[in-house]
Design a protein around this motif. Structure first.
Motif, PDB file in Angstrom:
ATOM      1  N   ILE A  95      48.891   0.189  20.346  1.00 31.27           N
ATOM      2  CA  ILE A  95      49.228   1.614  20.370  1.00 31.27           C
ATOM      3  C   ILE A  95      50.157   1.919  19.206  1.00 31.27           C
ATOM      4  N   ALA A  96      49.888   3.007  18.514  1.00 29.69           N
ATOM      5  CA  ALA A  96      50.724   3.452  17.400  1.00 29.69           C
ATOM      6  C   ALA A  96      51.278   4.831  17.705  1.00 29.69           C
ATOM      7  N   ALA A 146      41.246  -3.515  37.286  1.00 30.98           N
ATOM      8  CA  ALA A 146      41.154  -2.343  36.413  1.00 30.98           C
ATOM      9  C   ALA A 146      40.224  -2.613  35.249  1.00 30.98           C
ATOM     10  N   ARG A 147      39.567  -1.567  34.824  1.00 29.49           N
ATOM     11  CA  ARG A 147      38.673  -1.658  33.667  1.00 29.49           C
ATOM     12  C   ARG A 147      38.758  -0.354  32.887  1.00 29.49           C
ATOM     13  N   SER A 148      38.357  -0.399  31.658  1.00 31.14           N
ATOM     14  CA  SER A 148      38.335   0.780  30.794  1.00 31.14           C
ATOM     15  C   SER A 148      39.693   1.482  30.780  1.00 31.14           C
ATOM     16  N   ILE A 149      40.704   0.776  30.241  1.00 31.91           N
ATOM     17  CA  ILE A 149      42.048   1.334  30.140  1.00 31.91           C
ATOM     18  C   ILE A 149      42.080   2.409  29.054  1.00 31.91           C
ATOM     19  N   THR A 150      42.684   3.550  29.372  1.00 30.80           N
ATOM     20  CA  THR A 150      42.792   4.646  28.413  1.00 30.80           C
ATOM     21  C   THR A 150      44.241   5.092  28.317  1.00 30.80           C
ATOM     22  N   VAL A 151      44.757   5.151  27.099  1.00 29.76           N
ATOM     23  CA  VAL A 151      46.114   5.645  26.840  1.00 29.76           C
ATOM     24  C   VAL A 151      45.981   6.995  26.151  1.00 29.76           C
ATOM     25  N   GLY A 152      46.434   8.049  26.837  1.00 24.23           N
ATOM     26  CA  GLY A 152      46.337   9.380  26.277  1.00 24.23           C
ATOM     27  C   GLY A 152      47.346   9.634  25.186  1.00 24.23           C
ATOM     28  N   LYS A 153      47.148  10.685  24.432  1.00 24.80           N
ATOM     29  CA  LYS A 153      48.083  11.032  23.370  1.00 24.80           C
ATOM     30  C   LYS A 153      49.465  11.365  23.908  1.00 24.80           C
ATOM     31  N   LEU A 212      58.371  14.735  19.143  1.00 26.36           N
ATOM     32  CA  LEU A 212      57.943  13.341  19.198  1.00 26.36           C
ATOM     33  C   LEU A 212      56.480  13.226  18.771  1.00 26.36           C
ATOM     34  N   GLY A 213      56.161  12.132  18.099  1.00 24.91           N
ATOM     35  CA  GLY A 213      54.787  11.901  17.688  1.00 24.91           C
ATOM     36  C   GLY A 213      53.901  11.537  18.869  1.00 24.91           C
ATOM     37  N   TYR A 214      52.624  11.783  18.731  1.00 21.05           N
ATOM     38  CA  TYR A 214      51.695  11.441  19.803  1.00 21.05           C
ATOM     39  C   TYR A 214      51.176  10.014  19.626  1.00 21.05           C
ATOM     40  N   LEU A 215      50.667   9.445  20.704  1.00 19.18           N
ATOM     41  CA  LEU A 215      50.206   8.066  20.704  1.00 19.18           C
ATOM     42  C   LEU A 215      48.741   7.982  20.296  1.00 19.18           C
ATOM     43  N   MET A 216      48.411   6.881  19.624  1.00 22.63           N
ATOM     44  CA  MET A 216      47.028   6.617  19.216  1.00 22.63           C
ATOM     45  C   MET A 216      46.642   5.228  19.709  1.00 22.63           C
ATOM     46  N   GLN A 217      45.762   5.176  20.682  1.00 25.04           N
ATOM     47  CA  GLN A 217      45.307   3.902  21.230  1.00 25.04           C
ATOM     48  C   GLN A 217      44.356   3.221  20.253  1.00 25.04           C
ATOM     49  N   GLY A 218      44.429   1.896  20.215  1.00 22.48           N
ATOM     50  CA  GLY A 218      43.561   1.145  19.326  1.00 22.48           C
ATOM     51  C   GLY A 218      43.980   1.205  17.873  1.00 22.48           C
TER      52      GLY A 218
END
Length: 261
Positions: A95-96, A146-153, A212-218
């Motif tokens: 995550i960035a 759990a499967r298909s983990i998603t991190v929102g912005k 604050l900046g938003y998150l970018m998964q991957g």
């Protein structure tokens, strides 16, 4: 003459410190989330042999003075928090932060650390942790099924739980924090910073809100070190060190001439 030796020696010591900082920047050119540092110098006290503006006669004043400097010293290392490039990865827990802010992690002593390194993993308890095992604050716990983990912005973490459940469920939230003076943070190694009185208190919030900046998964944030710029600074430092060492040699030769009189 002896003063020139001390002055040149202070210049050599300052340039050696500068080279140490540059070397550390280059060593961490591939470190995720690393922020480059620069060296801050200041001149030392002056011997005021002739006061500018002093009376030369009753009618005239001296337009200039005579001050002899005593060298230079290193007073600080200033860290640049400009964002590095965002590099795509194949891991769902990479995550960035795109913008301002730091991830909050729990250090072994129970205090809170702050990092821009989003290389996260899952420990045996399903908790989101850093590469060094420090737990990421926010209460993210991944169930075993759990499967298909998603991190929102906005930092909300959801997952599909079980084989026959198509509805994603929230399993935690990642909060980020900002500082009024991030340059005042103390680097602790392992890509972690801690707050100081100079940095101010952390202001935690939702990614993507309140500056604050938003998150970018991957994605991962690379180092903001510019190799070309560091190499140029290294050459300049080398030349300055050589000139100071030349001043030492010249002063020594002049002293030898003086003793031969």
């Amino acid at each position: 003459m002896v003063q020139s030796l001390c002055i040149a020696a202070s210049g050599m010591q300052a340039q050696q410190t500068h080279l140490d900082v540059i070397s550390n920047n280059l060593a961490n050119v591939s470190t995720t989330g690393f922020k480059r540092a620069t060296t801050v110098f200041e001149d030392l006290m002056y011997q005021n042999l002739r006061q500018a503006g002093g009376n030369n006669t009753e009618q005239t004043q001296l337009p200039t003075g005579l001050q002899l400097g005593l060298g230079v010293r290193t007073v600080a290392t200033s860290r640049s928090y400009t964002q590095g490039s965002l590099q795509q990865s194949d891991k769902s827990f990479d995550i960035a932060i795109n913008g301002n802010g730091f991830f909050q992690v729990e250090l072994p002593d129970g205090t809170t650390g702050y990092t821009r390194d989003g290389t996260f993993e899952i420990n045996a308890q399903g908790q989101l942790v850093t590469a060094n095992g420090n737990r990421v604050l926010g209460g993210v716990t991944v169930p075993a099924d759990a499967r298909s983990i998603t991190v929102g912005k906005d930092g909300v973490v959801t997952a599909l739980i079980g084989l026959n459940n198509p509805q994603p469920q929230q399993i935690g939230t990642i909060e980020t924090a900002s500082f009024i003076n991030p340059a005042g943070l103390e680097p602790r190694g392992q890509n972690v910073y801690t707050e100081t009185q100079a940095s101010g208190n952390p202001v935690a919030g939702t990614p993507g809100a309140d500056g604050l900046g938003y998150l970018m998964q991957g994605h991962l944030e690379t180092s903001n070190v510019n190799v070309v710029q560091e190499l140029v600074c290294m050459i300049q430092t080398q030349r300055a060190y050589e000139m100071n060492s030349k001043a030492v040699t010249t002063s020594d030769q002049m002293l030898q001439k003086l003793t031969q009189l």
